[in-house]
Design a protein around this motif. Structure first.
Motif, short mmCIF file in Angstrom:
data_model
loop_
_atom_site.label_atom_id
_atom_site.label_comp_id
_atom_site.label_asym_id
_atom_site.label_seq_id
_atom_site.Cartn_x
_atom_site.Cartn_y
_atom_site.Cartn_z
N UNK A 1 -33.87 5.22 22.39
CA UNK A 1 -33.86 5.19 20.77
C UNK A 1 -34.66 6.91 20.32
N UNK A 2 -33.88 6.88 19.51
CA UNK A 2 -34.29 8.51 19.19
C UNK A 2 -34.61 8.10 16.66
N UNK A 3 -35.89 8.45 16.85
CA UNK A 3 -36.17 7.87 15.41
C UNK A 3 -35.78 6.92 15.29
N UNK A 4 -36.45 6.01 16.11
CA UNK A 4 -35.72 4.73 15.94
C UNK A 4 -34.85 3.87 16.21
N UNK A 5 -33.89 4.81 15.86
CA UNK A 5 -32.48 4.62 16.00
C UNK A 5 -31.93 4.26 17.21
N UNK B 1 -28.31 9.91 20.40
CA UNK B 1 -27.97 11.18 19.56
C UNK B 1 -27.91 12.76 21.03
N UNK B 2 -29.05 12.07 21.71
CA UNK B 2 -28.37 12.56 23.11
C UNK B 2 -27.75 12.79 24.17
N UNK B 3 -26.62 13.25 24.17
CA UNK B 3 -25.35 13.43 25.40
C UNK B 3 -26.50 12.62 26.72
N UNK B 4 -27.27 13.73 26.90
CA UNK B 4 -28.07 13.27 28.19
C UNK B 4 -28.45 11.97 28.66
N UNK B 5 -28.81 11.21 27.44
CA UNK B 5 -29.65 9.84 27.23
C UNK B 5 -28.47 8.79 27.55
N UNK B 6 -26.52 9.44 27.65
CA UNK B 6 -25.97 8.02 28.03
C UNK B 6 -25.95 7.16 28.77
#
Length: 147
Positions: A26-30, A56-61
């Motif tokens: 999650x990015x900032x809870x999203x 939010x960060x494509x490296x985390x897809x």
């Protein structure tokens, strides 16, 4: 499954989404956005799909093929190439853990092995997955007997 692979896909898809949510960041809870791609099922009736979590960060897809078959090995190879170091999962592949005669012959290599793979043996597909770095992490196989 009375409805065959498409019905089974509809049962597997929510599980795939939940697994993606659990292993994605999650990015900032999203939470990441979930995207379904059914174009990997060329016939449209084999119950095959690709689910992707887009962070939010494509490296985390992360990508998850649901009910892939031997016919989708090319798509698996393409997505794995694009993913680089990112996680690509296979959920409920449509090949069995046990081998029939064609599967056994296709694992032998040579002319006979190539012919057996052409006729439907899974040896060439499993070899390609091994070359791509796929490993069995969790395999559960169950049987229900009625009557």
């Amino acid at each position: 499954w009375q409805g065959g692979s498409p019905q089974l896909y509809r049962a597997c898809a929510p599980t795939a989404q939940e697994i993606l949510r659990l292993v994605s960041k999650d990015t900032a809870g999203v939470p990441p956005r979930m995207v379904e791609d059914r174009s990997v099922d060329e016939s449209g009736v084999d119950g095959i799909g690709l689910w992707m979590s887009q962070s939010q960060n494509p490296a985390d897809d992360i990508s998850c093929f649901v009910q892939p078959s031997q016919e989708t090995i090319g798509s698996i190879e393409a997505i794995s190439g694009q993913a680089g170091d990112r996680l690509v999962m296979l959920m409920n592949p449509q090949w069995r853990n046990v081998d029939d005669a064609l599967d056994a012959a296709s694992k032998q290599g040579g002319i006979l092995g190539g012919f057996a793979s052409f006729l439907g043996g899974k040896g060439a597909s499993l070899k390609k997955l091994e070359e791509l770095g796929f490993k069995d992490t969790l395999s559960i196989e169950g049987y229900v007997c009625c009557g």
